[in-house]
Structure formats: structure tokens, C-alpha cells
Design a protein around this motif. Structure first.
Motif, mmCIF file in Angstrom:
data_model
loop_
_atom_site.group_PDB
_atom_site.id
_atom_site.type_symbol
_atom_site.label_atom_id
_atom_site.label_comp_id
_atom_site.label_asym_id
_atom_site.label_seq_id
_atom_site.Cartn_x
_atom_site.Cartn_y
_atom_site.Cartn_z
ATOM 1 N N CYS A 176 35.338 40.285 44.491
ATOM 2 C CA CYS A 176 36.002 39.343 43.571
ATOM 3 C C CYS A 176 37.281 39.935 42.993
ATOM 4 O O CYS A 176 38.163 39.207 42.566
ATOM 5 C CB CYS A 176 35.057 38.898 42.462
ATOM 6 S SG CYS A 176 34.845 40.081 41.110
ATOM 7 N N GLY A 177 37.378 41.265 42.943
ATOM 8 C CA GLY A 177 38.619 41.888 42.488
ATOM 9 C C GLY A 177 38.725 42.066 40.985
ATOM 10 O O GLY A 177 39.759 42.501 40.491
ATOM 11 N N PHE A 178 37.668 41.742 40.248
ATOM 12 C CA PHE A 178 37.799 41.828 38.792
ATOM 13 C C PHE A 178 37.621 43.248 38.277
ATOM 14 O O PHE A 178 38.342 43.686 37.384
ATOM 15 C CB PHE A 178 36.816 40.875 38.097
ATOM 16 C CG PHE A 178 37.177 40.630 36.669
ATOM 17 C CD1 PHE A 178 38.149 39.694 36.332
ATOM 18 C CD2 PHE A 178 36.581 41.339 35.640
ATOM 19 C CE1 PHE A 178 38.517 39.476 35.018
ATOM 20 C CE2 PHE A 178 36.937 41.129 34.313
ATOM 21 C CZ PHE A 178 37.905 40.187 34.005
ATOM 22 N N THR A 184 38.155 45.765 40.146
ATOM 23 C CA THR A 184 39.008 46.570 41.012
ATOM 24 C C THR A 184 40.097 47.347 40.269
ATOM 25 O O THR A 184 40.278 48.539 40.527
ATOM 26 C CB THR A 184 39.623 45.686 42.119
ATOM 27 O OG1 THR A 184 38.548 45.004 42.774
ATOM 28 C CG2 THR A 184 40.399 46.494 43.120
ATOM 29 N N PRO A 185 40.844 46.713 39.349
ATOM 30 C CA PRO A 185 41.903 47.488 38.679
ATOM 31 C C PRO A 185 41.356 48.735 37.993
ATOM 32 O O PRO A 185 41.924 49.825 38.134
ATOM 33 C CB PRO A 185 42.468 46.487 37.669
ATOM 34 C CG PRO A 185 42.225 45.153 38.287
ATOM 35 C CD PRO A 185 40.874 45.292 38.951
ATOM 36 N N LEU A 232 40.168 51.308 40.578
ATOM 37 C CA LEU A 232 41.295 52.038 41.195
ATOM 38 C C LEU A 232 41.803 53.132 40.254
ATOM 39 O O LEU A 232 42.116 54.245 40.705
ATOM 40 C CB LEU A 232 42.450 51.070 41.516
ATOM 41 C CG LEU A 232 42.192 50.067 42.637
ATOM 42 C CD1 LEU A 232 43.310 49.023 42.670
ATOM 43 C CD2 LEU A 232 42.086 50.765 43.993
ATOM 44 N N VAL A 270 36.652 45.677 47.989
ATOM 45 C CA VAL A 270 37.079 44.658 47.026
ATOM 46 C C VAL A 270 36.366 43.372 47.372
ATOM 47 O O VAL A 270 36.429 42.933 48.526
ATOM 48 C CB VAL A 270 38.593 44.356 47.132
ATOM 49 C CG1 VAL A 270 39.043 43.464 45.988
ATOM 50 C CG2 VAL A 270 39.401 45.619 47.209
ATOM 51 N N CYS A 279 30.521 47.472 38.911
ATOM 52 C CA CYS A 279 30.873 46.468 39.921
ATOM 53 C C CYS A 279 29.599 45.717 40.237
ATOM 54 O O CYS A 279 28.569 46.333 40.484
ATOM 55 C CB CYS A 279 31.417 47.134 41.179
ATOM 56 S SG CYS A 279 31.583 45.967 42.558
#
Lengths: 164, 818
Positions: free
Chosen positions: A106-108, A110-111, A114, A104, A141
Motif C-alpha cells: 500500500c505504500g503507507f 514505506t516512507p 525507507l 511495497v 507494516c
């Protein structure tokens, strides 16, 4: 000729809660989830179904929620990133593996990543590197070069029991 | 990742890859990004964009749109012309005469330029109403190639400027003429072209903008990554003091420099918010982002002259560079000086002459993009190294080692006065070659020939020059009142002794909360879990400079330098207060686990909650002579001086992280398809605060660079029509395209930064250099074509492989009589 239906009343279950709403027929599922239900954990990153940041599970199958109308999800069971963690708030094994492997940034994305992983492992609990890459190829990503995401999924695939 | 450390570590937390503090919320979908912000009674913007690359706007009729259901108001270029002053320009004349507004006024200059804004009750209603806007355009001849834009008879984008040239200057260091005299041979290369691409962060640009008529203040909940730079542009444009511009950032879904120039769009939202009295929500679709966001600089190098000795010693480089800024300069022409931070790259040559011109064309404006402006130049340097090696029949590794700056020469002053702080380029190259199994592939290269596949080995070096001296802007425009750099942090105790850290930065995945907590924990004797670091930038926290933000490889130096300074101030206050209360000498007081205690007499102690209580809620008990606030702010300022503007000379950045990449590619002779078989990155980012975060940055920069080298290009046709405006046509790399790269780190601590770290993260486009180098190696075994473009999709590789042996190769070697 009859006028096409412009709106419809739908019932969906999102992360275990049932919602009934009247939605415009043209409303995309991602906008329904984000704007109508305020579940902002599911992201929106393109307009062509390429980036995958809006991926959710619809009746157990991974779907890019910008590629589906909300009315098509009537009666569906939907799981978003916000439904992954355990009841006590602790991370599920996939979330934990992403953290452990620094998958992970920036996490954008990521959802969506996952959810794609959740689906991949539900179909193929011990994927090869090639299968992992094929499994997440619909999720872009820009931060990680995919290296640590693939490693996190490899680590999950090496475990005996993956999905709790 | 293997790591070679040249200095022992003393810190407990710094240097460890602890779990990131950001992860839990991001993994649970609890991050808060710009488009996640909601406000009561908000309204939605839709921007109607130009379908033409270049056209005059004859008329705009929004009357039908204004009557459409749900429409609150509209905004046109004519209105903007009355409500906004042109944004300030960084360039002096001629480029300084350009007038840039947030909506096109009389002309559109690129496809995707916003022309009309519509505000409605829902996003769908705003889009519906856009269909009712009538705009009459008169198409004009477009100019899309930089080399065409400089011609006298080229169509002009900005008539008042008199040409398409934004900026021109000559950089002349050492003596290229003397180098040519001293050379055994002169290698001439006609043309090298660095293509246009961008990083496309998965979160597009977004903002929610509110206007408060009582105070005249605008609040921007947004993902701009250099908010005070935006304020410097927006204050004068809106004719208001900069303190009325309140920027708040939160989680940001990637930027790579691309979110620095969103002030254009935030200005549209600001005008609409004031006009409508409603909170205004704006979020790009991907097509908006690619058409009108921020592209990377495209650059063409012409008439390259390289004087060399027969043993492969490169004496210098002469070239003309034409940089394409797109339709408006905006952050440019800063790129016209920023490349000179790395004028000689990792090499020892000392004679450089670059005639640099920047032009406008009918394409999307450029802005900083990971490796900004340096990678274009470094790519040219690395292309030159490989071309010289092949033309002189020298080994590509040997020529690099001969010309690399050596570790014992550090700190090394470059021909233009930049001071490389530390580094081991030959050692990094050896490590990279080992990781790709160089000897093995050298053998395989021979045995593969004739099989229909060809193997190429490539090397790319890059410098991630970090912590800008903004004084370099004066080399572009001597009237600019900029110099130095700086970041601010506040470290404080809250009412019950909680440790809270604020920084002026705008992280987008770099893990600032984690690394800042590591630094604070080491200084205050805490566990990083006991340190809370606030997310993002908020100028109401009063913690910023004009430079604040996250860009240009500097956080480990400027951001953590500020955090360190503020923590040391707080530590001194805590120790002083505790010493007075415990009746001890300050030298005897230590901080451990959230408690101040007397060394050797640990029963005498007071926890942070007790110290906070006395200062915040119980100050009649405060020792009378003390003046402590437990709220400590520190500004880190790197030790810079003004550059010599006339000679274009000075230290332009503080640290110079390096990366040496090496790769092995396999090319299919029938299709030109290029497959990466091995990929290795060896980075030297000085002392590492969090090795996994650094390695993640290396991976990410390499992933984007591989994409740019083989898959990603922003293409326009001759009329300025954008051919790759979405992810159908702009092929962002997927997990199938990026190999499992190998990494290693060498740590050469910087003698100039407060913690030995070097800023990093950009990677300088090293894969472009390495992949082109490997393709050049392939061509050397086949057609002997030159790899002259940074973008090499299969069809281009195929054409190079099958280039006629009698076709002009674009290179000449002139031997001088001895």
C-alpha cells in the motif's frame, strides 16, 4: 514566575531547503512537516510512537517525528522520504531495492521504512537478517509480513557500496 | 516462490512479475492518501468519545466549547437525531429494529462511541475545545461476553429490540442425525473461542468532506473501500439521492476490510460540512481507530459434536455458534451467512448442522476483517480435525489426507451447493510439509523432549472464497434486493491515442494499476508502460456498480474481468475503424505497439494517435457506416443464480482459492513462550496474473494471522473498558515476530473465471489454524490440554502446558457399541 513560551521561531532545513517559521511550542515535528511545510510524503499512523510511518532523519539519526516537537528541531538538518531520490528523479538504491523485491504494497509505511533502512545501512552496511529485523522493528507494516522488506535490505547489504 | 503450472501460458504480459506501476510515486513520498488532501478554508473535526461501555446520556452541554477560540461549530447526538434518519439495517426483525446514528443519541453502547463533534480552525483548537464539553452520564451495567448477551436477564443494548439477538438461524445440511447413527464414535468438544482482533491498517480512517450548496452535492475525498455500499447507507440517512454523494478515493494505506464501514464517520463530516459551509477534514488517531474503527468478529462455538469412523473419516459437524457483533450490526449480520461459503472447508464431510446466533455487546462494532467470517468457521473445523486426531490417536497428516476433497473430485459441490472450482489440497499439503522439512522436525520432536523445550508441528488449511454472490444476503433477510456481483471498467483512447483505464475498485496495495495494465497490454498489443490506469474510485467517472470496491478476494476475477471485457470492446472498435480506413478485412488487422496494421502487409498501418484523431477531432473523415467511440465500458457479471433461501443452499462465491500452511513451533516449558521455527504457505490462486503480487498477499495475510495467533487481541473488562486501545497495548506484530516464511504456488486455473484466476488475498487466517495446530501437538506431548482459544500468548500457553491432568479437558469421546 514567567509564562512558558507558547510559540517560537525556528529554522530547519528539510530535504535541502531552509525554512523559517513561527510554530506553536506544542506542535509535533510530524505535523510541522505535513501541515506547515505540506511535505505529505512523511506519514502519520499512530499517536504513541509505535508505527514508525513518520520516521525521518534528524541530523543523520532516524527519529519518529511524532515523538519530537518541532521546536526541538530548530537548526536541524532533516531528510524525509521526499529527499531520497537522485536530483534527476531516479530512485536511490534503497528505493530501487524496495521496488525490485516487491517490498511495497500500500505504500503507507514505506516512507518511514525507507528512512529506518537508510539509517540502519549508514550504521551497518552489511547487516545480518537479525540485525535487519532489529533495525526496522520500530516500523510497523501490515501488508507484507516484512518478508520482502527484509529481503530488499538483505540484497542491499550484500552489495559492496550501499549509500551513494 | 516455486510454482507448479498445470496449463501453458499464452499471454505475453499476464503471468509475469513486471515492476509495479504504483511503486515510484509511493517510494518517493508522492502517493496521495486521504489525509494528504488539502482544501482552501478547511476546518478540522475532533470527536469526543464515550469513556463508558454502556451509559445513559443525561445531558450534553457544548456552550463553553462553542465559545472557545477557533471553534466554528459543534454537533451533538440530539441534533443528529433531527438531521439524520437511522442508517438502514441489513437484518430483518429483531435486529432490524436497531436504530443507528452517526453520534450517540440517548445512550452510549461502547467505549469510544462518538458523542460530540467539534469543528475548529485547527486540529489543536478542536481538541482544546473538547475539554470544555460537559456530558453527564449515568453508567449502566455492561454486557461484554456474547454468551452472557443471549441470557434473558442480560442488560439490553437496544431496548426496542427486546433482546440482544441480532439474528438467529439454523444451517442444516445432509443429516447429522444419520451421521451420528453411522458413526463408530462421537467426539464432543464443549467450547471453542475465536478471539477479537483487527488488522489496524497503518493509515487510519480519514476523509475531507465538502458540501456544495448550489448542487446539494457532497464530495468525500476519503479512504472508504466500498463507496457505493456507503452511498446506499448514507443517501437514505441524509435523505438525499445517492447521486449527490460523490466519492473519490486515491492511494489507500491498507484496509483489510476495515475501511468498509467508515460511512458512520463520513456522515458526521457531511452534516458538519453542510452546517458550517466549510470543507471538513477528519483523520483518526490510532486510539480513535482501535476504539471506534472496525473490529473482527469474535465467535464462540459450543456443544460441538463430531461423528467419526474409527479410520478417522469425519462424517459431519454439529455446533452452536454465537457471534459477537459489538454494539451495532452495520455490515452485519452478513457474516452470519458468509461463513457458509466454506461450510465443509477443504473436507469431504457432508453432514453439517450449525445453530447460529449473532448478538450485540458493549464493544466496538465489528466489520469485515481479512478472512471475514470464513476464518472463524475454518478455525473451528481445523481445531476439530486436530482434536479428533489426537483423541483417536491418529496421525494429523493422515487424517487430513483421508478427509480432504481430492483434485479429481473438482469441480466439487459442497453440502450447501457451493461449487469449488479447482484445487489440489493433498498436493498443497505435501508441498507445505516439504518446505517445513517435516521428516526432520518429526525426528527432532522426539529428541527435544526433556530439554525444557517442546516442538510442535501444525497444519492449517483455508479457502479464500472470492467473488461473492450477494444473493446470499437473502439467506439473512429474504427482503433484501441483492444478488450477483459486478465490477465496471472503462478502457479508452484519449485525444492523442493514449490508452487510459478506469476501474471502480479501491486498491490498497494490491497493485491494480499494474495487473490491469498487463491485461490491457496483452489485448491491445502494447507494453504495460503504454497503459495508464487511473488511481482509485471516483463515481463521477461513471464506472461502478453497487458492489464496486476492493474487498472479499475478487479483483482478479471481477476487476480484471471488467478490464478484459472493456479492452476487448476497444480492440474491436480499433480493428473495425482501422480496417475501414486501411481498406482491409477486420480479420487481417492486428494491433502491435500502438499501431493497427494489416497482417502480412505492414506498410498499411495507422497508429492509435491517427485513429483517435479521426474519432475525436476529425470526424468528417470517419467512415460513414461506423459507430465507434473508442471509449468502451464493460460490466463484468459473474454467472450467479439466486440461492434457495429456505434451504440456505446455492453457490455463494465463484472461486475458491486455497492455502495450506504448515509450521514448526518451539515452546519453552518454563515460560510458555512460543517461537516459530519454520513457516510455509502453499497457495493455489488459479492462473497468476502477477506472481509476486500474489506472493506478497500470501506473506501479508500470513503476517497478520501470526500476529492474531500469538500477539494481537482486543480485550475489554467486565465494564466494557477497552484494555488495548493503542499500539502500546495492542501488540501489532513487528519484523522480529514474523519468521522468514517460505512459499510455493500451485496453479489450478479456475474453469469459471474469465482468465482462470481466482480472487485471493485474505488467506483465511490460516496461521491461526496452523499455530493452534502446532500448539495442540505440543500439548499432546505434555499436559494433553486442548487448545480451545484462537489467541495463545505465552501466559495462556504456559497455563495449558501446566494444566492439571485431572482438570476437565472439555472433550469426550463416546464409543458406540458395534
Amino acid at each position: 514566575m514567567t509564562e512558558p513560551v507558547k510559540s517560537k521561531r525556528i529554522t530547519v532545513t528539510v530535504d535541502g531547503t531552509e525554512y523559517t517559521r513561527t510554530v506553536e511550542a506544542r506542535t509535533l515535528l510530524v505535523r510541522f512537516i505535513r501541515e506547515e511545510l505540506d511535505h505529505t510524503g512523511t506519514h502519520f499512523g499512530c499517536d504513541t510512537g509505535h508505527c514508525g510511518s513518520c520516521s525521518v532523519l534528524v541530523d543523520g539519526k532516524v527519529v519518529k517525528s511524532c515523538m519530537m516537537l518541532a521546536i526541538q528541531a530548530d537548526q536541524a538538518q532533516i531528510t524525509t522520504v521526499q529527499g531520497l531520490a537522485f536530483q534527476d528523479g531516479s530512485l536511490d538504491p534503497i528505493q530501487q531495492a524496495f521496488s525490485d523485491h516487491h517490498a511495497v504494497q500500500c505504500g503507507f509505511c514505506t516512507p518511514g521504512m525507507l528512512m529506518a533502512t537508510e539509517y540502519l545501512l549508514s550504521q551497518n552496511p552489511h547487516p545480518t537478517e537479525e540485525e535487519i529485523r532489529r533495525g526496522i522493528k520500530g516500523n510497523l507494516c501490515r501488508c507484507t509480513g516484512y518478508v520482502n522488506i527484509v529481503r530488499a535490505i538483505q540484497a542491499l547489504g550484500a552489495q559492496e557500496e550501499v549509500i551513494s | 516462490m516455486s510454482t507448479t503450472v498445470t496449463k501453458p501460458r499464452t499471454a505475453l504480459w499476464s503471468g509475469q512479475s513486471i515492476p509495479r506501476k504504483e511503486d515510484e510515486r509511493l517510494l518517493k513520498g508522492q502517493g496521495r492518501f486521504a489525509d494528504d488532501i488539502r482544501r482552501h478554508h478547511e476546518a478540522y473535526v475532533h470527536l469526543l468519545r464515550s469513556p463508558y461501555g454502556h451509559a445513559r446520556i443525561l445531558s450534553v452541554d457544548v456552550s463553553a466549547a462553542e465559545m472557545a477560540p477557533g471553534v466554528i461549530t459543534t454537533l451533538t447526538g440530539r441534533e443528529v437525531h433531527a438531521l439524520q434518519k437511522p442508517f438502514i439495517e441489513i437484518a430483518p426483525a429483531p435486529g432490524g429494529a436497531i436504530e443507528d446514528y452517526c453520534l450517540a443519541v440517548d445512550k452510549v453502547r461502547f467505549m469510544g462511541e462518538p458523542v460530540v463533534a467539534i469543528l475548529a480552525e485547527t486540529a489543536e483548537m478542536a481538541r482544546d475545545a473538547a475539554d470544555l464539553v460537559q456530558i453527564d452520564y449515568e453508567p449502566l451495567e455492561a454486557v461484554v461476553q456474547a454468551e452472557d448477551a443471549v441470557r434473558e436477564d442480560a442488560p439490553r443494548l437496544h431496548e426496542q429490540v427486546g433482546s440482544n439477538v441480532v439474528w438467529h438461524g439454523v444451517y442444516d445440511y445432509g443429516s447429522i442425525d444419520a451421521a451420528k447413527q453411522a458413526a463408530d464414535r462421537i467426539v464432543k468438544i464443549d467450547r471453542l473461542h475465536f478471539h477479537r482482533f483487527t488488522s489496524t491498517p497503518i493509515e487510519c480512517n480519514a476523509g475531507l468532506v465538502e458540501y456544495d450548496p448550489g448542487s446539494g452535492e457532497y464530495t468525500f475525498w476519503c479512504n472508504n473501500t466500498m463507496p457505493q455500499f456507503a452511498a446506499m447507507f448514507m443517501g437514505p440517512a441524509l435523505d438525499i439521492p445517492t447521486d449527490r454523494l460523490h466519492f473519490v478515493t486515491q492511494d489507500i494505506g491498507g484496509s483489510f476490510g476495515n475501511k468498509i464501514t467508515t460511512y458512520i464517520y463520513l456522515t458526521i463530516c457531511a452534516i458538519l460540512a453542510k452546517k458550517s459551509g466549510r470543507p471538513v477534514r477528519w483523520t483518526e488517531f490510532r486510539t480513535d481507530h482501535i476504539l471506534g474503527g472496525s473490529h473482527g468478529n469474535e465467535r464462540t462455538f459450543l456443544d460441538i459434536v463430531v461423528p467419526v469412523l474409527n479410520d478417522g473419516t469425519i462424517l459431519g459437524i454439529e455446533a452452536r455458534a454465537i457471534d459477537d457483533a459489538g454494539a451495532y450490526p452495520r455490515y452485519e449480520p452478513l457474516g452470519a451467512v458468509i461463513w457458509s461459503q466454506v461450510v465443509s472447508g477443504v473436507y469431504q464431510f457432508r453432514n453439517v448442522k450449525v445453530d447460529y446466533t449473532q448478538v450485540v455487546t458493549n464493544k466496538c462494532p465489528v466489520g469485515p476483517n481479512r478472512g471475514y467470517s470464513r476464518m472463524q468457521h475454518l478455525w473451528m473445523v481445523e481445531r476439530i480435525i486436530d482434536i479428533v486426531a489426537h483423541e483417536l490417536n491418529l496421525d494429523a497428516v493422515a487424517i487430513r489426507k483421508k478427509n480432504y476433497i481430492k483434485p479429481e473430485q473438482m469441480p466439487y459441490e459442497t453440502p450447501n451447493g457451493c461449487v469449488y472450482d479447482s484445487g489440489d489440497y493433498p498436493g498443497s499439503l505435501d508441498a507445505a510439509l516439504k518446505l517445513i522439512r517435516y521428516e526432520y522436525w518429526q525426528d527432532r520432536k522426539q529428541s527435544t523432549r526433556g530439554s525444557g523445550k517442546l516442538i510442535g508441528i501444525g497444519i492449517g488449511s483455508t479457502l479464500d472464497s472470492g467473488t461473492n454472490n450477494f444473493g446470499q444476503a437473502r439467506i439473512i433477510n429474504p427482503d433484501l434486493p441483492f444478488s450477483g456481483n459486478g465490477e465496471v471498467s472503462n478502457v479508452k483512447l484519449d485525444l492523442y491515442g493514449e490508452v487510459v483505464v478506469t476501474i471502480g475498485t479501491t486498491p490498497q496495495g494490491q497493485g491494480h494499476e499494474t495487473t490491469a495494465a498487463q491485461v490491457v497490454a496483452d489485448i491491445l498489443g502494447l507494453n504495460p508502460d503504454q497503459v495508464r490506469v487511473l488511481v482509485g474510485h471516483d463515481n463521477r467517472r461513471n464506472v461502478y456498480t453497487g458492489f464496486s470496491g476492493t474487498y472479499a478476494s475478487q479483483f482478479a476475477v471481477t476487476g480484471l474481468g471488467a478490464v478484459r471485457g472493456a479492452s476487448l470492446k476497444l480492440k474491436e472498435e480499433l480493428v473495425t475503424l482501422a480496417a475501414a480506413l486501411l481498406e482491409a478485412d477486420p480479420d487481417e488487422v492486428m494491433l502491435r505497439g500502438g499501431t493497427a496494421l494489416v497482417d502480412g502487409d505492414e506498410g498499411r498501418s495507422i497508429p492509435f494517435i491517427g485513429l483517435a484523431n479521426i474519432v475525436f477531432a476529425n470526424n468528417a473523415m470517419m467512415p460513414p457506416s461506423l459507430d465507434v467511440s473508442l471509449n468502451c465500458t464493460y460490466t463484468y457479471r459473474p454467472p450467479f443464480q439466486l440461492p434457495d433461501v429456505e434451504r440456505k443452499q446455492g453457490n455463494l462465491t465463484l472461486t475458491y482459492a486455497s492455502q495450506i500452511h504448515a509450521c514448526v513451533v518451539e515452546v519453552d516449558e518454563e515460560t510458555g513462550e512460543t517461537k516459530i521455527l519454520e513457516y510455509a504457505c502453499v497457495d493455489d490462486s488459479g492462473a497468476l496474473i502477477h506472481p509476486k503480487i500474489v506472493e506478497g498477499q500470501v506473506h501479508g495475510a500470513a503476517g497478520l494471522g501470526i500476529g492474531a495467533a500469538l500477539y494481537e487481541s482486543l480485550d475489554y473488562d467486565a465494564e466494557g473498558q477497552m484494555l488495548s486501545p493503542n499500539f502500546f497495548a495492542y501488540k501489532a506484530v513487528t519484523a522480529l515476530d514474523v519468521p522468514m516464511m517460505k512459499t510455493a504456488a500451485i496453479e489450478s486455473p479456475s474453469p469459471f473465471s474469465p482468465n482462470g484466476a481466482k480472487g485471493m488475498g485474505e488467506g483465511g487466517g490460516a496461521p491461526l489454524h496452523a499455530v493452534c495446530s502446532a500448539l495442540q501437538d505440543v500439548m499432546h506431548q505434555s499436559s494433553r490440554a486442548l487448545v480451545v482459544d484462537s489467541f495463545n500468548p505465552s501466559e495462556r500457553v504456559y497455563r495449558l502446558l501446566h494444566q492439571d491432568e485431572h482438570a476437565p479437558r472439555g472433550v469426550q469421546v463416546i464409543s458406540k457399541p458395534s
